[in-house]
Write an enzyme that holds these catalytic residues in place. Structure first.
Site, short mmCIF file in Angstrom:
data_model
loop_
_atom_site.label_atom_id
_atom_site.label_comp_id
_atom_site.label_asym_id
_atom_site.label_seq_id
_atom_site.Cartn_x
_atom_site.Cartn_y
_atom_site.Cartn_z
CB CYS A 1 -0.91 0.02 1.23
SG CYS A 1 -2.15 -1.29 1.27
CG HIS B 1 -6.24 1.84 -0.30
ND1 HIS B 1 -5.09 2.40 -0.81
CD2 HIS B 1 -5.83 0.87 0.57
CE1 HIS B 1 -4.03 1.80 -0.28
NE2 HIS B 1 -4.46 0.86 0.55
CB CYS C 1 -0.69 1.03 7.56
SG CYS C 1 -2.36 0.82 6.88
#
Length: 415
Positions: free
Chosen positions: A92, A371, A401
């Site tokens: 991510c 996302h 994160c």
């Protein structure tokens, strides 16, 4: 050390990341990347022969998303063959890391013009994963190079980790749903007021028609009652067995007394979407020579690791680390962007750093907007820059994160 200027930032609108249902799902990932690279080129009248490198982020680098998307998308966007490209993966966090690495090469004095960014088509990776499963190929777990869960460095499922952290921190369902509702409300205001218009570029179909020119994922009709009615998403996943163990057992190996309560669901977790973003970074000398007006400069960046078992807790130490590198305090930051992978990540971040909530995810976050894994960090940097310009703020801090228990971070200063 030389300075790294941010000249421009663009992104696609985010499309629903479901095969055959999202407005972008029929397109090739390279097409999305080429869209934002083409926009950066055209908006800044960029002589692409002078682009030293393109640093791209894509988390799921397989099938259509494999094969060095950064380089191939640049060629697809009509860049000169002299413009090299590479593609990286920090799960991510890759979209921040691509910008950090581009800035580092400029700040070192070795390069003068680098484009950073990322692409993730979750509609494709979802379909690809299903194809692999149907073919009997065991899944590659996020953050692990092994088909079995790693007993030495146990890592669980992200959603189960989110529930575990909320349980450990005493953050209840009401608080998490409350933050999710705020995210939807802020995103709705931002969209209606055109706060994203400076950065968002439409995605066109190959035949020249518009595929998507607006955010597709937000649900402005969301209510507290609607969120409260949703069932937790990760109860069954926690007990999914793979390699002779389960995600719940992985966490309980490290935290044997923890009885995980399940709070996260589709409404207070990040949205599954498709998207891409690109950021143009140059040296001051390059900007001056080519008549480019800088919008911001990179002040500091860092990388931080943390407990891989809980996976999601690195943003707080990353923020503290990058603030120390910059010689700033939290009170100096006008705009905070913390990716809403799950509501608990942003809620814990705000609580641990004792932040003014009015400065955090001002225009909503991933719970409302989605996302697109490898692209999100670059999107958030552009969002922070747009908000600094809109509000007249000076410093923005972006962190998120990442699987493996990591978090990159960056501080930018508006010029």
């Amino acid at each position: 050390m030389a300075e790294a200027y941010i000249i421009d930032a663009v992104r696609t609108p985010r499309g629903v990341g479901k095969p055959g249902k999202g407005a972008l799902s029929h397109l090739h990932p390279q097409h999305l990347a080429a869209t934002v690279l083409g926009a950066i080129k055209d908006r800044n009248h960029l002589d692409t022969k002078t682009v030293d490198d393109i640093v791209w982020s894509t988390s799921s680098q397989n099938g259509k998303q494999g094969g060095d998307l950064g380089r191939m998308a640049a060629l697809s966007a009509g860049y000169d063959i002299a413009a090299s490209g590479t593609t990286l993966d920090r799960f991510c966090g890759g979209g921040i890391t691509s910008v950090n690495m581009a800035a580092a090469s400029v700040m070192s004095g070795m390069e003068d013009c680098v484009i950073a960014g990322g692409t993730e088509m979750m509609s494709y990776t979802t379909a690809y994963g299903a194809e692999q499963a149907n073919a009997g190929i065991a899944p590659r777990l996020m953050g692990s190079g092994h088909e079995a869960l790693d007993a030495l460095h146990p890592q669980s499922h992200q959603g189960v980790c989110g529930d575990a952290i909320a349980t450990m921190e005493g953050i209840d369902r009401q608080a998490l749903d409350g933050l999710a509702l705020v995210s939807q409300q802020r995103a709705d205001v931002a969209i209606k007021e055109g706060r994203f218009n400076k950065s968002v570029v439409p995605v066109m179909n190959p035949d020249g028609t518009v595929a998507l020119d607006r955010e597709e994922f937000p649900r402005p009709e969301t209510t507290a009652e609607g969120l409260a009615a949703l069932k937790p998403s990760f109860t069954g996943i926690a007990d999914f067995e793979i390699g002779g163990t389960t995600f719940r057992k992985q966490i309980n190996r490290r935290y044997p007394d923890l009885e995980i309560q399940h709070f996260h669901h589709a409404g207070n977790s990040s949205g599954v979407v498709d998207g891409a973003a690109a950021i143009l970074i140059t040296s001051p000398e390059y900007a001056k020579e080519h008549g480019l007006k800088p919008r911001a400069r990179v002040v500091a960046y860092c990388n931080q690791g943390d407990d891989p078992t809980l996976m999601l807790n690195a943003p707080v130490p990353a923020a503290k680390k990058v603030l120390a590198k910059a010689g700033l305090t939290k009170d100096d930051i006008d705009v905070w962007e913390i990716n809403e992978a799950f509501a608990v990540v942003a809620e814990k971040f705000i609580r641990d750093l004792d932040l003014d909530r009015a400065k955090v995810n001002i225009n909503g976050g991933a719970m409302a907007l989605g996302h697109p894994i490898g692209a999100t960090g670059s999107i958030l940097i552009g969002t922070a820059l747009d908000e600094l310009e809109r509000s007249g703020g000076r410093y923005g801090l972006v962190t998120m994160c990442a699987a493996g228990g990591m978090a990159p971070a960056i501080i930018i200063e508006r010029i």
